[in-house]
Design a protein around this motif. Structure first.
Motif, PDB file in Angstrom:
ATOM      1  N   THR A   6     -29.652  21.249 101.247  1.00 32.91           N
ATOM      2  CA  THR A   6     -28.517  22.241 101.421  1.00 32.91           C
ATOM      3  C   THR A   6     -27.250  21.413 101.038  1.00 32.91           C
ATOM      4  OG1 THR A   6     -29.872  23.841 102.468  1.00 32.91           O
ATOM      5  CG2 THR A   6     -27.182  24.256 101.992  1.00 32.91           C
ATOM      6  N   GLN A  63     -28.400  33.833  90.571  1.00 31.58           N
ATOM      7  CA  GLN A  63     -28.643  34.250  91.589  1.00 31.58           C
ATOM      8  C   GLN A  63     -29.848  35.341  91.627  1.00 31.58           C
ATOM      9  OE1 GLN A  63     -25.718  34.056  90.258  1.00 31.58           O
ATOM     10  NE2 GLN A  63     -24.077  33.978  91.714  1.00 31.58           N
ATOM     11  N   MET A 260     -20.974  27.306  98.405  1.00 29.69           N
ATOM     12  CA  MET A 260     -21.365  28.530  98.657  1.00 29.69           C
ATOM     13  C   MET A 260     -22.861  28.744  97.977  1.00 29.69           C
ATOM     14  SD  MET A 260     -20.086  30.014 101.368  1.00 29.69           S
ATOM     15  CE  MET A 260     -20.036  28.070 101.973  1.00 29.69           C
ATOM     16  N   GLN A 261     -22.938  28.155  96.928  1.00 25.58           N
ATOM     17  CA  GLN A 261     -24.062  28.270  95.799  1.00 25.58           C
ATOM     18  C   GLN A 261     -25.416  27.828  96.516  1.00 25.58           C
ATOM     19  OE1 GLN A 261     -23.468  26.754  91.795  1.00 25.58           O
ATOM     20  NE2 GLN A 261     -21.134  27.017  92.001  1.00 25.58           N
ATOM     21  N   PHE A 264     -26.008  29.831  99.548  1.00 25.91           N
ATOM     22  CA  PHE A 264     -26.825  31.133  99.283  1.00 25.91           C
ATOM     23  C   PHE A 264     -28.555  31.072  99.180  1.00 25.91           C
ATOM     24  CE2 PHE A 264     -28.576  33.074  95.342  1.00 25.91           C
ATOM     25  CZ  PHE A 264     -29.121  34.216  95.880  1.00 25.91           C
ATOM     26  N   GLN A 336     -16.212  34.192 101.969  1.00 23.70           N
ATOM     27  CA  GLN A 336     -17.254  33.506 100.948  1.00 23.70           C
ATOM     28  C   GLN A 336     -18.621  33.172 101.661  1.00 23.70           C
ATOM     29  OE1 GLN A 336     -14.175  30.472  99.707  1.00 23.70           O
ATOM     30  NE2 GLN A 336     -14.669  31.305  97.659  1.00 23.70           N
ATOM     31  N   PRO A 337     -18.619  32.807 102.935  1.00 24.45           N
ATOM     32  CA  PRO A 337     -20.005  32.649 103.488  1.00 24.45           C
ATOM     33  C   PRO A 337     -20.656  34.152 103.603  1.00 24.45           C
ATOM     34  CG  PRO A 337     -18.443  32.021 105.056  1.00 24.45           C
ATOM     35  CD  PRO A 337     -17.749  32.016 103.671  1.00 24.45           C
ATOM     36  N   TYR A 339     -20.268  36.787 101.675  1.00 25.91           N
ATOM     37  CA  TYR A 339     -20.352  37.101 100.317  1.00 25.91           C
ATOM     38  C   TYR A 339     -22.010  36.634 100.296  1.00 25.91           C
ATOM     39  CZ  TYR A 339     -20.294  37.140  95.057  1.00 25.91           C
ATOM     40  OH  TYR A 339     -20.775  37.553  93.955  1.00 25.91           O
ATOM     41  N   SER A 340     -22.154  35.281 100.318  1.00 34.50           N
ATOM     42  CA  SER A 340     -23.212  34.654  99.941  1.00 34.50           C
ATOM     43  C   SER A 340     -24.714  35.240 100.989  1.00 34.50           C
ATOM     44  CB  SER A 340     -23.277  33.126 100.406  1.00 34.50           C
ATOM     45  OG  SER A 340     -22.410  32.401  99.568  1.00 34.50           O
ATOM     46  N   ALA A 344     -27.840  36.877  99.751  1.00 33.97           N
ATOM     47  CA  ALA A 344     -29.116  36.417 100.250  1.00 33.97           C
ATOM     48  C   ALA A 344     -30.076  37.356 100.788  1.00 33.97           C
ATOM     49  CB  ALA A 344     -28.873  35.331 101.293  1.00 33.97           C
TER      50      ALA A 344
END
Length: 470
Positions: A6, A63, A260-261, A264, A336-337, A339-340, A344
């Motif tokens: 990651t 995604q 964040m990609q 996720f 943002q985290p 959102y991920s 997920a």
């Protein structure tokens, strides 16, 4: 511990974005010193319309494919077909909206500019779906080759147009080429023979339904202030605001967003392990704010120096806007985290709710702020909305993974304390520079170095260690 894969993936996505932003920044400096705020204001109006349509019709292909236990040829064909349909709809909607917008803003130049810029998202919709195999495997270096190569070619073409006295068409060229070139490169990196089919649409429909509904609201949220101000302000003032806004989001868009990609993808792999997911979220959110908070505060405290040095005296108003806009961006980074995490856990419905609340407040706050204090009032409305989104983020995380709000806030206390101490030190140093008459470059360099050292030293004194986070 965050997965090594990651972190490696995050390093590649951050490198991709930083390298691309670096090229964008150099290009912006050249264009801003050659063209005027009115040119940027004209293109900003066209970009606002296209950004709304682009976001409304966004289809999260990578995604959606990442969430599947196995990706078949049928899935790739369906993904390509969805992208193709998206591109066709974008072209149709832009063609229908371009002429009315030209009449609305009383500027005939907008018609051609809008139609040409639309080529960017149309081509981006045709990105090779086979690239998803690299997304699933956290091999993001291939995205670097595609995206960074596109940025370099786009800059070269923009400078060529500028040299040929193309004026604002240089900005347009840079915008569309940075989308067309990566799409072409993606087929070289991940070969795929396009075939139209919706055989596997059932594996996409539920996820895309809520996500698309959320994006429709997000599109209006993200562009509403520019559309609103575009109607009330001359293009010169709009250009000052939009450039300041673009500067303000550079830290989150260049570092946090791309990181964040892989986050996720990592969250998706451990979605059924609650304790592990809680620990991972706390680490990711803390690391996010460790980066975003000092960057936002630092930009706010040195905005006049940044704008004066980078853009020149013609952009002086942008410095005032940048100081406040940076504060508006600060708390948004925490979303943002979150959102991920929502994606997920297959909960895009939460994103829809968040954007619906955001829109309801924005529709009232932005016009009210403008009526009371002009552009500054609009920025104060954005700061209010950032606070609302931060609170919503903590509540969503509590509901999704049973992580109490108090635990989330305590997780950030060292960041807050270090930022406060850094801000005091930077303000004191800036006052000393003013009294001694330091040059702008010397002021900015010394303040940035001193602020960074002070921030890192405070974090260390408060017990923060990088190895404890990663």
């Amino acid at each position: 511990m965050l997965s090594l894969r990651t972190l490696r993936g995050a390093s590649w996505t951050i490198t991709t974005r930083l390298a691309g932003r670096g090229v964008d920044f150099v290009t912006l400096l050249i264009l801003a010193r050659t063209l005027g705020p009115a040119d940027f204001g004209l293109v900003a109006l066209a970009l606002s319309l296209i950004a709304i349509i682009d976001i409304v019709l966004e289809v999260p292909i990578a995604q959606a494919l990442t969430r599947l236990p196995e990706v078949t040829r049928a899935h790739l064909d369906t993904a390509f077909t969805l992208g193709l349909l998206r591109g066709l709809f974008i072209g149709l909607l832009v063609a229908l909206a371009a002429w009315p917008m030209t009449i609305f803003y009383h500027d005939p130049k907008l018609l051609a500019v809008t139609l040409v810029i639309a080529l960017g998202p149309i081509f981006r919709s045709l990105y090779s779906p086979a690239m998803a195999k690299y997304y699933r495997g956290l091999n993001f270096q291939y995205y670097f080759f595609a995206d960074f190569g596109g940025k370099l070619v786009a800059t070269g073409l923009a400078l060529a147009v500028l040299h040929a006295q193309g004026g604002y068409w240089a900005i347009v060229t840079n915008s569309i080429a940075s989308s067309i070139v990566p799409t072409l490169v993606s087929y070289a990196l991940a070969p795929y023979r396009p075939r139209i089919s919706l055989a596997a649409i059932s594996d996409f429909s539920g996820f895309i339904g809520w996500f698309s509904s959320s994006q429709i609201l997000a599109a209006f949220n993200w562009q509403f202030d520019r559309v609103f101000l575009g109607y009330h302000l001359p293009k010169t003032e709009l250009g000052q605001y939009t450039v300041a806004s673009d500067f303000a989001v550079l830290p989150t868009q260049s570092v946090i967003g791309p990181a964040m990609q892989p986050v996720f993808a990592a969250f998706a792999q451990i979605h059924d392990d609650r304790p592990r997911l809680q620990a991972a979220f706390l680490k990711v959110s803390k690391l996010t704010m460790l980066i975003a908070a000092p960057a936002a505060v630092g930009i706010a405290l040195t905005s006049d120096l940044i704008v004066s040095l980078a853009l020149g005296p013609a952009w002086s108003d942008a410095g005032q806007y940048l100081a406040l806009l940076s504060l508006a961006v600060l708390l948004i980074a925490y979303y943002q985290p979150t959102y991920s995490l929502c994606l997920a856990l297959d909960r895009p419905r939460n994103l829809f709710v968040a954007n619906l609340i955001d829109l309801a407040i924005r529709l009232a706050a932005v016009p009210a702020g403008y009526a009371v204090a002009g552009i500054d009032g609009v920025i104060y409305a954005r700061i209010l909305l950032s606070v609302v989104m931060f609170v919503l983020s903590t509540l969503f995380v509590r509901n999704l993974i049973a992580l109490p709000v108090g635990v989330q806030l305590r997780n950030l206390w060292q960041v807050v304390a270090s930022c406060v101490i850094m801000a005091v030190g930077v303000c004191a140093l800036r006052q000393l520079h003013i009294e001694q008459g330091w040059a702008i470059l010397a002021q900015l360099a010394s303040v940035a170095a001193a602020g960074a050292l002070l921030y890192v030293a405070c974090l260390y004194a408060l017990g923060v260690r990088v190895r404890s986070i990663v």
